[in-house]
Design a protein around this motif. Structure first.
Motif, PDB file in Angstrom:
ATOM      1  N   MET A   1       0.842  -0.994  -0.143  1.00 18.49           N
ATOM      2  CA  MET A   1      -0.061  -0.052   0.096  1.00 18.49           C
ATOM      3  C   MET A   1       0.871   1.270   0.132  1.00 18.49           C
ATOM      4  SD  MET A   1      -3.048   0.733   2.593  1.00 18.49           S
ATOM      5  CE  MET A   1      -3.388   2.394   2.980  1.00 18.49           C
ATOM      6  N   ASP A   2       0.735   2.131  -1.011  1.00 15.21           N
ATOM      7  CA  ASP A   2       1.284   3.480  -1.066  1.00 15.21           C
ATOM      8  C   ASP A   2       1.314   4.143   0.265  1.00 15.21           C
ATOM      9  OD1 ASP A   2       2.793   5.665  -1.821  1.00 15.21           O
ATOM     10  OD2 ASP A   2       1.271   6.176  -3.407  1.00 15.21           O
ATOM     11  N   GLN A   3       2.469   4.469   0.929  1.00  8.75           N
ATOM     12  CA  GLN A   3       2.500   5.117   2.110  1.00  8.75           C
ATOM     13  C   GLN A   3       2.731   6.754   1.781  1.00  8.75           C
ATOM     14  OE1 GLN A   3       5.278   2.770   3.954  1.00  8.75           O
ATOM     15  NE2 GLN A   3       3.871   1.762   4.840  1.00  8.75           N
ATOM     16  N   SER A   8       1.696  15.595  -0.562  1.00  6.22           N
ATOM     17  CA  SER A   8       3.054  15.660  -0.422  1.00  6.22           C
ATOM     18  C   SER A   8       3.525  16.217  -1.878  1.00  6.22           C
ATOM     19  CB  SER A   8       3.724  14.626  -0.042  1.00  6.22           C
ATOM     20  OG  SER A   8       5.320  14.499  -0.650  1.00  6.22           O
ATOM     21  N   PRO A   9       4.581  17.061  -2.016  1.00  6.98           N
ATOM     22  CA  PRO A   9       4.883  17.450  -3.381  1.00  6.98           C
ATOM     23  C   PRO A   9       5.402  16.150  -4.103  1.00  6.98           C
ATOM     24  CG  PRO A   9       6.464  18.581  -1.594  1.00  6.98           C
ATOM     25  CD  PRO A   9       5.349  17.650  -1.175  1.00  6.98           C
ATOM     26  N   TRP A  10       5.873  15.329  -3.197  1.00  8.74           N
ATOM     27  CA  TRP A  10       6.662  14.026  -3.770  1.00  8.74           C
ATOM     28  C   TRP A  10       5.621  13.070  -4.580  1.00  8.74           C
ATOM     29  CZ3 TRP A  10      11.399  13.870  -4.471  1.00  8.74           C
ATOM     30  CH2 TRP A  10      12.451  14.762  -3.762  1.00  8.74           C
ATOM     31  N   TYR A  11       4.125  13.210  -4.001  1.00  9.77           N
ATOM     32  CA  TYR A  11       3.198  12.444  -4.480  1.00  9.77           C
ATOM     33  C   TYR A  11       3.046  12.088  -5.982  1.00  9.77           C
ATOM     34  CZ  TYR A  11      -1.178   9.735  -4.453  1.00  9.77           C
ATOM     35  OH  TYR A  11      -2.059   8.825  -4.558  1.00  9.77           O
ATOM     36  N   ALA A  70      15.339  19.826  -5.541  1.00 10.47           N
ATOM     37  CA  ALA A  70      15.866  21.070  -5.356  1.00 10.47           C
ATOM     38  C   ALA A  70      15.021  22.277  -4.410  1.00 10.47           C
ATOM     39  CB  ALA A  70      15.726  21.981  -6.733  1.00 10.47           C
ATOM     40  N   SER A  71      13.710  22.178  -4.423  1.00  6.70           N
ATOM     41  CA  SER A  71      12.850  22.859  -3.650  1.00  6.70           C
ATOM     42  C   SER A  71      13.115  22.525  -2.297  1.00  6.70           C
ATOM     43  CB  SER A  71      11.525  22.951  -3.965  1.00  6.70           C
ATOM     44  OG  SER A  71      11.197  23.278  -5.318  1.00  6.70           O
ATOM     45  N   GLU A  72      13.224  21.203  -2.060  1.00  4.41           N
ATOM     46  CA  GLU A  72      13.517  20.873  -0.461  1.00  4.41           C
ATOM     47  C   GLU A  72      14.858  21.126   0.068  1.00  4.41           C
ATOM     48  OE1 GLU A  72      11.322  19.247   1.479  1.00  4.41           O
ATOM     49  OE2 GLU A  72       9.910  19.586   0.041  1.00  4.41           O
TER      50      GLU A  72
END
Length: 80
Positions: A1-3, A8-11, A70-72
């Protein structure tokens, strides 16, 4: 299952599942660890070479991971 948190900006680019790939972050929709992109770049290879080698990863996901990274980094450096 995707955690990965849907907020999140990563999603859109990355997924994590403890039962797949040992919970290592992978490009969304693949089992390809994101760290491989950074290993390619660190070893002097290009984004194009990475995409050619791993054709299952769309260019927009590769660029998205780099942009969010880069943003992080920028956000973390400013907070320090």
């Amino acid at each position: 299952m995707d955690q990965t948190d849907p907020n999140s900006p990563w999603y859109p680019f990355v997924w994590v599942d403890a039962k797949r790939m040992g919970g290592e972050p992978c490009f969304r929709g693949t089992r390809l660890p994101v760290r491989l992109l950074f290993e390619y770049l660190r070893n002097g290879r290009t984004i194009e070479e990475f995409i050619d080698a791993f054709g299952g990863v769309p260019r927009d996901k590769v660029l998205g991971v780099l942009e969010v990274s880069a943003s992080e980094i920028d956000r973390g450096a400013r907070a320090a």
